[in-house]
Design a protein around this motif. Structure first.
Motif, PDB file in Angstrom:
ATOM      1  N   GLY A   1       0.829  -1.407   0.010  1.00 59.01           N
ATOM      2  CA  GLY A   1       0.155   0.314  -0.284  1.00 59.01           C
ATOM      3  C   GLY A   1       0.886   1.229  -0.329  1.00 59.01           C
ATOM      4  N   ALA A   2      -0.082   2.171   0.660  1.00 59.95           N
ATOM      5  CA  ALA A   2       1.245   3.916   0.243  1.00 59.95           C
ATOM      6  C   ALA A   2       1.136   3.815   1.418  1.00 59.95           C
ATOM      7  CB  ALA A   2       0.011   4.864   0.414  1.00 59.95           C
ATOM      8  N   THR A   3       2.010   3.293   2.321  1.00 60.67           N
ATOM      9  CA  THR A   3       2.875   3.443   3.348  1.00 60.67           C
ATOM     10  C   THR A   3       4.069   3.113   3.763  1.00 60.67           C
ATOM     11  OG1 THR A   3       0.679   2.839   5.374  1.00 60.67           O
ATOM     12  CG2 THR A   3       2.279   2.707   5.853  1.00 60.67           C
ATOM     13  N   VAL A   4       5.277   3.395   4.032  1.00 63.19           N
ATOM     14  CA  VAL A   4       6.344   3.391   4.063  1.00 63.19           C
ATOM     15  C   VAL A   4       6.697   2.995   5.396  1.00 63.19           C
ATOM     16  CG1 VAL A   4       8.653   4.265   3.841  1.00 63.19           C
ATOM     17  CG2 VAL A   4       6.941   5.443   2.899  1.00 63.19           C
ATOM     18  N   PRO A   5       7.273   1.626   5.621  1.00 62.77           N
ATOM     19  CA  PRO A   5       7.924   0.158   6.260  1.00 62.77           C
ATOM     20  C   PRO A   5       8.678   1.447   7.104  1.00 62.77           C
ATOM     21  CG  PRO A   5       8.415  -0.192   3.995  1.00 62.77           C
ATOM     22  CD  PRO A   5       8.277   0.795   4.217  1.00 62.77           C
ATOM     23  N   THR A   6       8.387   1.454   8.825  1.00 59.38           N
ATOM     24  CA  THR A   6       8.945   2.117   9.984  1.00 59.38           C
ATOM     25  C   THR A   6      10.303   1.655   9.280  1.00 59.38           C
ATOM     26  OG1 THR A   6       8.537   0.847  10.948  1.00 59.38           O
ATOM     27  CG2 THR A   6       6.678   2.523  10.645  1.00 59.38           C
ATOM     28  N   SER A   7      11.347   0.282   9.298  1.00 61.33           N
ATOM     29  CA  SER A   7      12.297   0.388   9.771  1.00 61.33           C
ATOM     30  C   SER A   7      12.749  -0.442   8.082  1.00 61.33           C
ATOM     31  CB  SER A   7      12.504  -1.032  10.339  1.00 61.33           C
ATOM     32  OG  SER A   7      11.935  -2.193  10.029  1.00 61.33           O
ATOM     33  N   THR A   8      13.599  -0.644   7.789  1.00 58.45           N
ATOM     34  CA  THR A   8      14.159  -0.626   6.077  1.00 58.45           C
ATOM     35  C   THR A   8      13.940  -2.311   6.680  1.00 58.45           C
ATOM     36  OG1 THR A   8      15.677   0.735   5.672  1.00 58.45           O
ATOM     37  CG2 THR A   8      15.955  -1.117   4.362  1.00 58.45           C
ATOM     38  N   PRO A   9      13.369  -2.704   5.663  1.00 59.01           N
ATOM     39  CA  PRO A   9      12.780  -4.401   5.549  1.00 59.01           C
ATOM     40  C   PRO A   9      14.077  -5.082   4.997  1.00 59.01           C
ATOM     41  CG  PRO A   9      12.149  -3.221   3.387  1.00 59.01           C
ATOM     42  CD  PRO A   9      12.193  -2.389   4.663  1.00 59.01           C
ATOM     43  N   PRO A  10      14.054  -6.120   4.800  1.00 51.92           N
ATOM     44  CA  PRO A  10      15.735  -7.248   4.030  1.00 51.92           C
ATOM     45  C   PRO A  10      15.972  -6.790   2.778  1.00 51.92           C
ATOM     46  CG  PRO A  10      14.013  -8.310   5.173  1.00 51.92           C
ATOM     47  CD  PRO A  10      13.212  -7.010   5.657  1.00 51.92           C
ATOM     48  N   ASN A  11      14.714  -7.129   2.173  1.00 49.35           N
ATOM     49  CA  ASN A  11      14.428  -7.104   0.856  1.00 49.35           C
ATOM     50  C   ASN A  11      14.335  -6.004   0.347  1.00 49.35           C
ATOM     51  OD1 ASN A  11      12.110  -7.258   2.119  1.00 49.35           O
ATOM     52  ND2 ASN A  11      10.648  -8.329   0.194  1.00 49.35           N
ATOM     53  N   VAL A  12      16.038  -5.601   0.172  1.00 50.06           N
ATOM     54  CA  VAL A  12      15.818  -3.961  -0.769  1.00 50.06           C
ATOM     55  C   VAL A  12      17.061  -4.170  -1.507  1.00 50.06           C
ATOM     56  CG1 VAL A  12      15.563  -2.677   1.073  1.00 50.06           C
ATOM     57  CG2 VAL A  12      18.017  -3.497   0.520  1.00 50.06           C
ATOM     58  N   VAL A  13      16.720  -2.565  -2.438  1.00 51.19           N
ATOM     59  CA  VAL A  13      17.371  -3.550  -3.759  1.00 51.19           C
ATOM     60  C   VAL A  13      18.034  -2.102  -4.676  1.00 51.19           C
ATOM     61  CG1 VAL A  13      16.814  -3.553  -6.846  1.00 51.19           C
ATOM     62  CG2 VAL A  13      16.249  -5.107  -5.152  1.00 51.19           C
ATOM     63  N   ALA A  14      19.033  -1.587  -4.863  1.00 52.68           N
ATOM     64  CA  ALA A  14      20.272  -0.829  -5.717  1.00 52.68           C
ATOM     65  C   ALA A  14      20.628  -1.477  -6.662  1.00 52.68           C
ATOM     66  CB  ALA A  14      21.380  -0.718  -4.591  1.00 52.68           C
ATOM     67  N   ILE A  15      19.541  -0.396  -7.272  1.00 52.97           N
ATOM     68  CA  ILE A  15      19.885  -0.235  -9.024  1.00 52.97           C
ATOM     69  C   ILE A  15      20.919   0.757  -9.501  1.00 52.97           C
ATOM     70  CG2 ILE A  15      19.538  -0.473 -11.829  1.00 52.97           C
ATOM     71  CD1 ILE A  15      16.900  -0.766  -9.125  1.00 52.97           C
TER      72      ILE A  15
ATOM     73  N   ASP B   1      26.484   0.387 -18.263  1.00 50.49           N
ATOM     74  CA  ASP B   1      25.747  -0.720 -17.339  1.00 50.49           C
ATOM     75  C   ASP B   1      25.386  -0.756 -16.687  1.00 50.49           C
ATOM     76  OD1 ASP B   1      28.928  -0.384 -17.690  1.00 50.49           O
ATOM     77  OD2 ASP B   1      28.548  -2.504 -16.596  1.00 50.49           O
ATOM     78  N   VAL B   2      24.519  -1.416 -16.224  1.00 50.15           N
ATOM     79  CA  VAL B   2      24.201  -1.290 -14.937  1.00 50.15           C
ATOM     80  C   VAL B   2      23.497  -2.822 -14.511  1.00 50.15           C
ATOM     81  CG1 VAL B   2      21.643  -1.137 -14.350  1.00 50.15           C
ATOM     82  CG2 VAL B   2      21.439  -0.258 -16.714  1.00 50.15           C
ATOM     83  N   ARG B   3      23.922  -2.377 -12.633  1.00 47.61           N
ATOM     84  CA  ARG B   3      23.921  -3.663 -12.288  1.00 47.61           C
ATOM     85  C   ARG B   3      22.536  -3.682 -11.393  1.00 47.61           C
ATOM     86  NH1 ARG B   3      29.119  -5.957 -10.742  1.00 47.61           N
ATOM     87  NH2 ARG B   3      27.731  -7.531  -9.900  1.00 47.61           N
ATOM     88  N   ILE B   4      22.345  -4.941 -10.017  1.00 44.85           N
ATOM     89  CA  ILE B   4      21.918  -4.932 -10.032  1.00 44.85           C
ATOM     90  C   ILE B   4      21.860  -6.340  -8.291  1.00 44.85           C
ATOM     91  CG2 ILE B   4      19.317  -5.753  -9.026  1.00 44.85           C
ATOM     92  CD1 ILE B   4      18.232  -5.755 -11.547  1.00 44.85           C
ATOM     93  N   TYR B   5      21.900  -5.095  -7.222  1.00 39.95           N
ATOM     94  CA  TYR B   5      22.705  -5.708  -5.685  1.00 39.95           C
ATOM     95  C   TYR B   5      21.491  -5.353  -5.299  1.00 39.95           C
ATOM     96  CZ  TYR B   5      26.958  -4.029  -8.080  1.00 39.95           C
ATOM     97  OH  TYR B   5      27.961  -3.850  -8.575  1.00 39.95           O
ATOM     98  N   ARG B   6      21.138  -7.144  -3.703  1.00 39.64           N
ATOM     99  CA  ARG B   6      19.947  -7.219  -3.304  1.00 39.64           C
ATOM    100  C   ARG B   6      20.630  -7.698  -2.264  1.00 39.64           C
ATOM    101  NH1 ARG B   6      15.264 -11.791  -4.293  1.00 39.64           N
ATOM    102  NH2 ARG B   6      14.439 -11.203  -2.184  1.00 39.64           N
ATOM    103  N   ARG B   7      19.571  -7.227  -0.524  1.00 41.34           N
ATOM    104  CA  ARG B   7      20.294  -7.603   0.587  1.00 41.34           C
ATOM    105  C   ARG B   7      18.431  -9.099   0.751  1.00 41.34           C
ATOM    106  NH1 ARG B   7      21.330  -3.425   4.652  1.00 41.34           N
ATOM    107  NH2 ARG B   7      19.032  -2.989   4.267  1.00 41.34           N
TER     108      ARG B   7
END
Length: 286
Positions: free
Chosen positions: A258-272, A280-286
């Motif tokens: 929904g439209a609510t930002v998690p209060t803490s950073t969840p474990p499944n985040v991504v940096a493109i 060139d583009v790379r994906i880093y995921r936690r």
């Protein structure tokens, strides 16, 4: 009174005589009936209630796990969609010897109507690719003042493909990684030069370019101010007032419900991450 039966051994032609008395005949008759009675016994109400209770308990325990898995799948799919859009823009710029821009716009996913101006603008990401019609950059040098790439009725931009819409994700400005290289995970990814080279919830800090959808419209549906620019050589820069190439540009992404930002950073985040010089583009995921 007894009855005589003849039984032939499977490996012999000799028949043996067997005498069966009344008691033996009764046991043979009753044996199948006892088996049927056992089969027809079924479950008691108590047993059924216990089984239903165990199933309900298991569902309560595993439901959060399925939610986590779905969230991870959604953000991973979103990351590869963004990568595909960036690759398309870079390829278009190089193939057509022109400049191309990828715009990022976030709106409130709780409202099914799109576009919408509801707050918070969280949860639905809209992306658009545009390109310079005459092949020029349409501005000169660093941007001391804001520049609109497509003034109403100007015809300076071309729309490349359709809009891309991704739901249940949020742009996020991540802090630089604290672990040391080699960059093989989210926490050891290359660090962006500064927030000026990032696209997130509060980055870049001073976006200076604007374009619209539809391009050149006096009443546009979307106004894009966060953008990635690709040159005819495939170089990449983030739209900011100090519009200079950086070795690493980054788009941060986290999942939402929904439209609510998690209060803490969840474990499944991504940096493109986009290499500013090679593109060139790379994906880093936690």
């Amino acid at each position: 009174m007894t009855r005589t039966e003849y039984i032939q051994h499977p490996t012999s032609s000799i028949k043996h005589r067997l005498c069966l008395g009344p008691a033996s005949r009764v046991e043979r008759f009753n044996a199948p009936r006892r088996a049927v009675a056992l089969r027809e016994g079924g479950f008691t109400l108590l047993e059924l209630l216990i089984v239903v209770g165990i199933i309900a308990l298991l569902l309560v325990l595993i439901a959060p796990a399925f939610t986590y898995i779905k969230g991870g799948t959604d953000v991973t799919s979103a990351a590869y969609t963004i990568k595909s859009v960036l690759d398309t823009a870079r390829t278009y710029a190089k193939t057509n010897d022109t400049y191309a821009w990828v715009g990022f716009y976030e709106e409130n996913v709780a409202n099914p109507a799109s576009p919408n101006s509801d707050t918070p603008a969280v949860g639905r990401l809209i992306m658009s690719i545009v390109a310079s019609k005459d092949g020029t950059m349409l501005y000169t040098g660093n941007l001391g003042t804001a520049v609109t790439l497509d003034p109403a009725g100007s015809g300076t931009l071309l729309q490349v493909g359709k809009l891309t819409e991704i739901e249940n994700v949020h742009l996020k400005t991540f802090t630089a990684p604290t672990a040391t290289p080699p960059p093989d995970s989210f926490d050891t990814r290359p660090a962006p030069t500064s927030t000026a080279a990032q696209i997130g919830d509060n980055a870049p800090p001073n976006p200076a370019l604007t374009f619209h959808y539809p391009v050149g419209s006096a009443s546009p549906q979307y106004t894009f101010v966060k953008a990635v620019q690709f040159s005819p050589r495939g170089e990449c820069v983030i739209d900011n007032s100090n519009y200079t190439p950086a070795r690493i540009a980054e788009v941060g992404l986290l999942p939402t419900h929904g439209a609510t930002v998690p209060t803490s950073t969840p474990p499944n985040v991504v940096a493109i991450q986009i290499n500013g010089f090679a593109g060139d583009v790379r994906i880093y995921r936690r």
